[in-house]
Design an enzyme around this catalytic site. Sequence first.
Site, short mmCIF file in Angstrom:
data_model
loop_
_atom_site.label_atom_id
_atom_site.label_comp_id
_atom_site.label_asym_id
_atom_site.label_seq_id
_atom_site.Cartn_x
_atom_site.Cartn_y
_atom_site.Cartn_z
N LYS A 241 18.00 2.79 30.27
CA LYS A 241 18.71 2.72 31.55
C LYS A 241 19.27 4.10 31.92
O LYS A 241 19.20 4.53 33.07
CB LYS A 241 19.83 1.66 31.48
CG LYS A 241 19.25 0.26 31.49
CD LYS A 241 20.24 -0.82 31.13
CE LYS A 241 19.47 -2.14 30.98
NZ LYS A 241 20.30 -3.26 30.52
N GLN B 61 26.15 -4.23 28.62
CA GLN B 61 24.95 -4.62 27.89
C GLN B 61 25.23 -5.86 27.03
O GLN B 61 26.19 -5.89 26.26
CB GLN B 61 24.47 -3.45 27.01
CG GLN B 61 23.16 -3.68 26.30
CD GLN B 61 21.98 -3.87 27.26
OE1 GLN B 61 21.81 -3.12 28.21
NE2 GLN B 61 21.17 -4.89 27.01
N ASP C 194 23.82 -6.10 37.69
CA ASP C 194 22.92 -7.03 36.98
C ASP C 194 22.73 -8.31 37.78
O ASP C 194 21.82 -9.09 37.48
CB ASP C 194 23.52 -7.39 35.61
CG ASP C 194 22.91 -6.56 34.48
OD1 ASP C 194 21.76 -6.10 34.64
OD2 ASP C 194 23.59 -6.40 33.45
#
Length: 280
Positions: free
Chosen positions: A52, A96, A119
């Site tokens: 990422k 995460q 997300d």
Amino acid sequence: MAFLIDGKKISAEIKDELREKVAALKEAGKELTLAVIQVGNDKASTVYVGNKKKACEYIGVRSLAYELPEETTEEELLNLIAELNARDDVNGILVQLPLPKGICEDKVLLAIDPNKDVDGFHPVNVGRLWIGDKGFESCTPAGVIQLLKRSGITISGKECVVIGRSNIVGKPMAAMLLRENGTVTVCHSRTKNLSEVTKRADILVVAIGKPKFITAEYVKEGAVVIDVGIHRNEDNKLCGDVDFESVEPVASAITPVPGGVGPMTIAMLMCNVVRSEEIK
Ligand code: NAD
């Protein structure tokens, strides 16, 4: 032979388009920043976080990395999120998963400002998707829609069958196919006569979490088959939820694993970061 849907090529195209958009935003004086939080040192998470950061670098987004120790408390993590929520220079916040035991994932995801939830997991963004409002979209299913559209596959009016009903793949996938005017059926672990249902599909999206589960007998001749699954077999080779060798001769188009859906997830995350200005 089925047409091979090339996720590597399509994700690279998307990242190049985003890179141009980010450069234009910079010219206009707007810099984008993504905060990436990792708690503990789960090996797979470290790889995902690293990818990422690399993608941010490529498209020109600043990334702020927070690598917190395994012992971090829920309160400490929530305090950091509150601080990042309040910062005007932070456009996106990503935590995460999985988080270490003792930290409630739902509580953490709920704490992220929905307008920074790149997300797309916050209930506000889930709701926005279902009612057709602008919001952040779950990255993997959004990547599947891009794969279909950019491969010239029409969704409107098609029989779409999704196998799997998870909050991050199956359910948002169903919502997105519906938004594109597909006729959508969702199958899950309690579905009876699975192959009878999947054989109706013009577009079959498989997110079942079981290696090579879907064979030719589940697939209608000429169907488009999208394999979301990702597994590593005994020989350390990657495979999907679809038995590629068995299904490829029956399908009209299919995604390989690796190189299909996988590379799209990060591209769509970057897309969400770039869209953050529109969503406020
Ligand atoms: P999950 O385990 O949360 O969900 C699996 C779903 O499959 C469940 O809803 C369950 O009802 C359904 N299911 C299980 N057995 C079934 C059966 N016999 N018949 C019909 N349905 C059945 O998994 P997930 O998080 O949605 O992920 C699915 C797959 O996609 C996994 O292989 C995962 O590794 C992969 N994945 C890939 C990406 C990516 O970026 N490519 C992202 C997320 C997940």
